[in-house]
Design a protein around this motif. Structure first.
Motif, PDB file in Angstrom:
ATOM      1  N   GLN A 158     -22.797  15.879  39.214  1.00  0.00           N
ATOM      2  CA  GLN A 158     -23.975  15.898  40.092  1.00  0.00           C
ATOM      3  C   GLN A 158     -25.273  16.106  39.317  1.00  0.00           C
ATOM      4  OE1 GLN A 158     -23.244  17.940  44.111  1.00  0.00           O
ATOM      5  NE2 GLN A 158     -21.713  18.914  42.802  1.00  0.00           N
ATOM      6  N   ILE A 159     -25.275  17.043  38.360  1.00  0.00           N
ATOM      7  CA  ILE A 159     -26.532  17.324  37.643  1.00  0.00           C
ATOM      8  C   ILE A 159     -26.863  16.197  36.661  1.00  0.00           C
ATOM      9  CG2 ILE A 159     -25.590  18.745  35.741  1.00  0.00           C
ATOM     10  CD1 ILE A 159     -28.805  19.521  37.776  1.00  0.00           C
ATOM     11  N   ALA A 160     -25.837  15.571  36.083  1.00  0.00           N
ATOM     12  CA  ALA A 160     -26.097  14.446  35.169  1.00  0.00           C
ATOM     13  C   ALA A 160     -26.667  13.253  35.939  1.00  0.00           C
ATOM     14  CB  ALA A 160     -24.821  14.055  34.429  1.00  0.00           C
ATOM     15  N   LYS A 161     -26.137  12.998  37.134  1.00  0.00           N
ATOM     16  CA  LYS A 161     -26.683  11.914  37.968  1.00  0.00           C
ATOM     17  C   LYS A 161     -28.122  12.228  38.386  1.00  0.00           C
ATOM     18  CE  LYS A 161     -25.167   8.654  39.303  1.00  0.00           C
ATOM     19  NZ  LYS A 161     -25.191   7.308  38.655  1.00  0.00           N
ATOM     20  N   TYR A 162     -28.376  13.482  38.715  1.00  0.00           N
ATOM     21  CA  TYR A 162     -29.734  13.912  39.118  1.00  0.00           C
ATOM     22  C   TYR A 162     -30.743  13.602  38.008  1.00  0.00           C
ATOM     23  CZ  TYR A 162     -33.502  17.061  40.691  1.00  0.00           C
ATOM     24  OH  TYR A 162     -34.699  17.592  41.094  1.00  0.00           O
ATOM     25  N   TYR A 163     -30.317  13.777  36.767  1.00  0.00           N
ATOM     26  CA  TYR A 163     -31.201  13.524  35.634  1.00  0.00           C
ATOM     27  C   TYR A 163     -31.074  12.111  35.067  1.00  0.00           C
ATOM     28  CZ  TYR A 163     -33.237  18.127  35.668  1.00  0.00           C
ATOM     29  OH  TYR A 163     -33.953  19.243  36.047  1.00  0.00           O
ATOM     30  N   GLY A 164     -30.423  11.208  35.803  1.00  0.00           N
ATOM     31  CA  GLY A 164     -30.509   9.784  35.480  1.00  0.00           C
ATOM     32  C   GLY A 164     -29.508   9.245  34.475  1.00  0.00           C
ATOM     33  N   ALA A 165     -28.402   9.971  34.253  1.00  0.00           N
ATOM     34  CA  ALA A 165     -27.379   9.471  33.323  1.00  0.00           C
ATOM     35  C   ALA A 165     -26.364   8.609  34.066  1.00  0.00           C
ATOM     36  CB  ALA A 165     -26.663  10.652  32.662  1.00  0.00           C
ATOM     37  N   LYS A 166     -25.658   7.770  33.311  1.00  0.00           N
ATOM     38  CA  LYS A 166     -24.493   7.061  33.839  1.00  0.00           C
ATOM     39  C   LYS A 166     -23.286   7.954  33.553  1.00  0.00           C
ATOM     40  CE  LYS A 166     -21.839   2.774  33.697  1.00  0.00           C
ATOM     41  NZ  LYS A 166     -21.705   1.405  33.166  1.00  0.00           N
ATOM     42  N   VAL A 167     -22.496   8.251  34.583  1.00  0.00           N
ATOM     43  CA  VAL A 167     -21.459   9.279  34.443  1.00  0.00           C
ATOM     44  C   VAL A 167     -20.050   8.683  34.443  1.00  0.00           C
ATOM     45  CG1 VAL A 167     -20.456  11.360  35.469  1.00  0.00           C
ATOM     46  CG2 VAL A 167     -22.935  11.056  35.460  1.00  0.00           C
ATOM     47  N   PHE A 168     -19.308   9.035  33.402  1.00  0.00           N
ATOM     48  CA  PHE A 168     -17.887   8.697  33.267  1.00  0.00           C
ATOM     49  C   PHE A 168     -17.082   9.986  33.445  1.00  0.00           C
ATOM     50  CE2 PHE A 168     -20.164   5.449  31.112  1.00  0.00           C
ATOM     51  CZ  PHE A 168     -19.339   4.373  30.812  1.00  0.00           C
ATOM     52  N   VAL A 169     -15.935   9.889  34.122  1.00  0.00           N
ATOM     53  CA  VAL A 169     -15.063  11.070  34.231  1.00  0.00           C
ATOM     54  C   VAL A 169     -13.615  10.674  33.963  1.00  0.00           C
ATOM     55  CG1 VAL A 169     -16.518  12.206  35.962  1.00  0.00           C
ATOM     56  CG2 VAL A 169     -14.589  10.814  36.722  1.00  0.00           C
ATOM     57  N   THR A 170     -12.838  11.669  33.515  1.00  0.00           N
ATOM     58  CA  THR A 170     -11.382  11.525  33.525  1.00  0.00           C
ATOM     59  C   THR A 170     -10.813  12.563  34.477  1.00  0.00           C
ATOM     60  OG1 THR A 170     -11.044  13.072  31.683  1.00  0.00           O
ATOM     61  CG2 THR A 170     -11.273  10.740  31.121  1.00  0.00           C
ATOM     62  N   ALA A 171      -9.713  12.195  35.142  1.00  0.00           N
ATOM     63  CA  ALA A 171      -8.951  13.122  35.982  1.00  0.00           C
ATOM     64  C   ALA A 171      -7.546  12.546  36.110  1.00  0.00           C
ATOM     65  CB  ALA A 171      -9.610  13.308  37.346  1.00  0.00           C
ATOM     66  N   GLY A 172      -6.620  13.340  36.658  1.00  0.00           N
ATOM     67  CA  GLY A 172      -5.211  12.960  36.606  1.00  0.00           C
ATOM     68  C   GLY A 172      -4.579  12.454  37.880  1.00  0.00           C
ATOM     69  N   THR A 173      -5.357  12.410  38.992  1.00  0.00           N
ATOM     70  CA  THR A 173      -4.799  11.845  40.233  1.00  0.00           C
ATOM     71  C   THR A 173      -5.850  10.951  40.893  1.00  0.00           C
ATOM     72  OG1 THR A 173      -5.588  13.551  41.796  1.00  0.00           O
ATOM     73  CG2 THR A 173      -3.492  14.002  40.649  1.00  0.00           C
ATOM     74  N   GLU A 174      -5.373  10.024  41.710  1.00  0.00           N
ATOM     75  CA  GLU A 174      -6.299   9.123  42.418  1.00  0.00           C
ATOM     76  C   GLU A 174      -7.174   9.899  43.399  1.00  0.00           C
ATOM     77  OE1 GLU A 174      -6.855   6.006  41.418  1.00  0.00           O
ATOM     78  OE2 GLU A 174      -5.372   6.518  39.888  1.00  0.00           O
TER      79      GLU A 174
END
Length: 325
Positions: A158-174
Motif C-alpha cells: 500500500q505505501i509503495a503504491k502510494y508513492y508511485g512504485a510498481k509493486v511485485f509480490v510473492t506469496a504461497g497461495t492463490e
C-alpha cells in the motif's frame, strides 16, 4: 497488571497470562493503558529463546501497541494524559500497561479504530526505515516484497503504491495473491509454482526490479541478486530461509548492487525516535487519506496468546494478528 509471560523457552503453550508488577516509567517515558498489541514474527522467536529483549527492555513479548496515555515522565512535553496513541516498543506489549520512550509514540491515526492502530507501528517503522529512508524507493521504480500477504507485506504494497512504485509480490497461495492484488500489487507471483526471478525479468523487459524487501535471507540471496536492476538495492529484514548463503560477488559488481540488512528492536531510542518522526510525517497522511488501511486477520484476547502464536506459525493468516487485553 496482567501480562503474557514466557514461562520457559518453547512452543506456544509456554505463554501464560499472569499477574505481574506495573511498569515504572522513566523521566522521558509515558505509561500507556494498552488497547491492543499485535503479533510479530520476532515474538515467536523470542518465545523459543532465540531473540532476547535488549538490555533494560520489558521481559514480556510485544513490539507495538495502541492505547491511552495514563501517566507522563517528568521530561515529557508533547503528550498529555488521555491522549490516544500507538507506539513502537522494545517489548512489553502483551500486557495491560506498558512504559515507552515518548519519542516512540505516535498519535492514533485519523479514521482508524484505536485497536486497529496497533497494527501499524512495527510495520510502518520497518518498511519506512528500510525501503524508503535507506533504499530510497522512488516513484516510477519497481519494488518486490516477499511474503506479500504478511503484516509487513500488506503494508509495504500500500505505501509503495502510494508513492508511485510498481509493486511485485510473492506469496504461497492463490487466496493470498488475490488479496495482494486487491491491495494494489501489480504483479503477483506464486513462489511455490513459479520461478520469481524469471517472472520478474519477464515483467521488466529483462531489467529486474530496483528495490527488494526480503524476509527469507540465505535461501533467496542469489535469486534476489539475480532479480535486481542496475543500481538495485536489496534489504534483508528476516532469515526465515536461513542466515547463510554462498553467492557470486561478480554479479554485485556488474550491476552496482547494494545489499543491506537491519532490525528495528535493537536500535537506540534516538534512532527509533527519528524513524517514528519520519513515519508520522510520511505515512500518517496516507492513512488519513485512506490510501493505506489496516489489514487485520483476527483478534484474540491476551489469554489466547498461545492460540494466536499457533495461527502465526501456521502462516495461514493475511495481514496482522491482534491481541486485546
Amino acid at each position: 497488571m496482567k501480562a503474557v509471560v514466557i514461562t520457559s523457552p518453547g512452543g506456544p503453550e509456554v505463554l501464560q497470562l499472569q499477574e505481574v508488577e506495573d511498569p515504572q516509567i522513566k523521566d522521558d517515558e509515558v505509561l500507556i493503558k494498552v488497547e491492543a498489541t499485535a503479533l510479530n514474527r520476532a515474538d515467536t522467536i523470542q518465545r523459543k529463546g532465540s531473540y532476547p529483549p535488549p538490555p533494560g527492555a520489558s521481559p514480556y513479548p510485544g513490539l507495538e501497541c495502541s492505547g491511552t496515555i495514563l501517566q507522563l515522565g517528568n521530561n515529557v512535553t508533547r503528550w498529555k494524559v488521555g491522549d490516544q496513541v500507538c507506539a513502537l516498543l522494545s517489548g512489553g506489549g502483551y500486557a495491560e500497561k506498558v512504559a515507552v520512550p515518548a519519542g516512540q509514540v505516535l498519535p492514533a491515526p485519523d479514521g482508524v479504530s484505536l485497536k486497529d492502530a496497533a497494527s501499524f507501528p512495527e510495520v510502518a517503522c520497518t518498511v519506512w526505515s528500510t525501503v524508503f529512508m535507506t533504499s530510497r524507493l522512488s516513484a516510477g521504480e519497481a519494488f518486490l516484497v516477499h511474503g506479500g500477504s504478511s503484516g509487513i507485506g500488506t503494508f509495504a504494497i500500500q505505501i509503495a503504491k502510494y508513492y508511485g512504485a510498481k509493486v511485485f509480490v510473492t506469496a504461497g497461495t492463490e487466496e493470498k495473491l488475490a488479496y495482494c492484488k486487491d491491495l494494489g500489487a501489480d504483479v503477483c507471483i506464486n513462489y511455490k509454482t513459479e520461478n520469481f526471478v524469471g517472472r520478474v525479468k519477464e515483467e521488466t523487459a529483462g531489467k529486474g526490479v530496483d528495490v527488494i524487501l526480503d524476509n527469507m535471507g540465505g535461501v533467496y540471496l542469489q535469486r534476489n541478486i539475480d532479480s535486481l536492476n542496475l543500481d538495485g538495492r536489496l534489504f534483508i529484514i528476516g532469515f526465515q530461509g536461513g542466515s547463510t548463503s554462498q553467492i557470486n560477488l561478480a554479479s554485485l559488481a556488474a550491476k552496482r548492487l547494494t545489499v543491506q540488512a537491519a532490525g528495528l528492536r535493537n536500535r537506540t531510542p534516538e534512532n527509533k525516535a527519528l524513524i517514528v518522526k519520519e513515519v508520522e510525517k510520511n505515512v500518517w497522511p496516507a492513512i488519513k487519506e485512506k490510501k493505506v488501511k489496516p489489514v487485520v486477520h483476527k483478534y484474540f484476547s491476551l489469554s489466547q496468546a498461545a492460540e494466536a502464536h499457533q495461527l502465526m506459525e501456521s502462516s495461514k493468516h493475511i495481514g496482522k494478528i491482534l491481541l486485546l487485553p
